[in-house]
Design an enzyme around this catalytic site. Sequence first.
Site, PDB file in Angstrom:
ATOM      1  N   SER A 133       7.957   2.726   6.154  1.00 55.26           N
ATOM      2  CA  SER A 133       8.927   2.451   5.092  1.00 55.26           C
ATOM      3  C   SER A 133       9.407   3.754   4.487  1.00 55.26           C
ATOM      4  O   SER A 133       8.701   4.773   4.520  1.00 55.26           O
ATOM      5  CB  SER A 133       8.283   1.604   3.992  1.00 55.26           C
ATOM      6  OG  SER A 133       9.139   1.496   2.863  1.00 55.26           O
ATOM      7  N   TYR A 146       1.881  -0.417  -1.913  1.00 58.54           N
ATOM      8  CA  TYR A 146       2.700  -0.556  -0.704  1.00 58.54           C
ATOM      9  C   TYR A 146       3.043   0.828  -0.159  1.00 58.54           C
ATOM     10  O   TYR A 146       2.928   1.076   1.049  1.00 58.54           O
ATOM     11  CB  TYR A 146       3.969  -1.337  -1.015  1.00 58.54           C
ATOM     12  CG  TYR A 146       4.898  -1.492   0.171  1.00 58.54           C
ATOM     13  CD1 TYR A 146       4.584  -2.368   1.200  1.00 58.54           C
ATOM     14  CD2 TYR A 146       6.086  -0.762   0.253  1.00 58.54           C
ATOM     15  CE1 TYR A 146       5.425  -2.506   2.301  1.00 58.54           C
ATOM     16  CE2 TYR A 146       6.924  -0.899   1.336  1.00 58.54           C
ATOM     17  CZ  TYR A 146       6.598  -1.772   2.356  1.00 58.54           C
ATOM     18  OH  TYR A 146       7.426  -1.902   3.440  1.00 58.54           O
TER      19      TYR A 146
END
Length: 283
Positions: A133, A146
């Site tokens: 990501s 995350y």
Amino acid sequence: MSVWLVTGASRGLGVEIARAAVAGGEKVAVAARRPDSVPEDIRESEEVLTVGLDVTDTDQIYRAVEEVVGKFGRIDVLVNNAGRGLLGALEEISDAEARSLFDVNVFGLINTTRAVLPHMRTAGGGKLVHIGSRSGFEGEPGVSMYSASKAAVAGVSEALAAELEPFGIQSMVVEPGVFRTDFLDASSVQLPERRIPDYDGTPAHVTLDWAGEANHTQLGDPVKGAAFIYQVTSGETLPLHLPVGADAFERREVMTARIAREIAPLHAASAATAYVDAERADS
């Protein structure tokens, strides 16, 4: 023609990467926790094998890999796409919530890779594509855990690129920005059970508010993003990192410039922390 295994392939970037690979003439194994959730156009293709796979179940990982190899004879490309999100200020997130996230995003990826590698080493080559990501390169408020999980993915991918080079196996971490998928749906992203009102109006909770507003309005087109990932993966040499989306490139440039700006004045002092050679010191 290559054999691809794509995890988390029932929707989002996973299913679009599978579609791009099928359209490119590859044989594709699509893996999902619920195989019946894989879209019919994928499941009904003659070049596709649908397998049930929960990446938190190690035994199921090895069974799925053996099923793919039994069907197609090999695995040339592994796309580690299975993952989910966790939003909230770090103080709000419980240990159990954080560990559950890492079980999917990090340990699921590690165990799936570990199961595939013996087949790639035997074949003398292969490609590992790990979906990280943008947040794995730049830690962002409200997504600390995350970001941490995706930073771990990047670190694993970089190490694998060096470890596996003698076997002809390449490793790449893909770092997408925001794409218009179901990622911000409740089925993909978790909110902590505890919310601390003191964080209201601060960056961590601003991110929570943004997530609700941005769901299904993100600028990134998952079809185009998947086609780009497929194109790069099909090339001869994989880059170490692959930002996907204008926002991913822009934030990387901003963070790289900030890091360079902040550490430049500290270079000499940092280098001076080494031991001084005794002979040079005497002279």
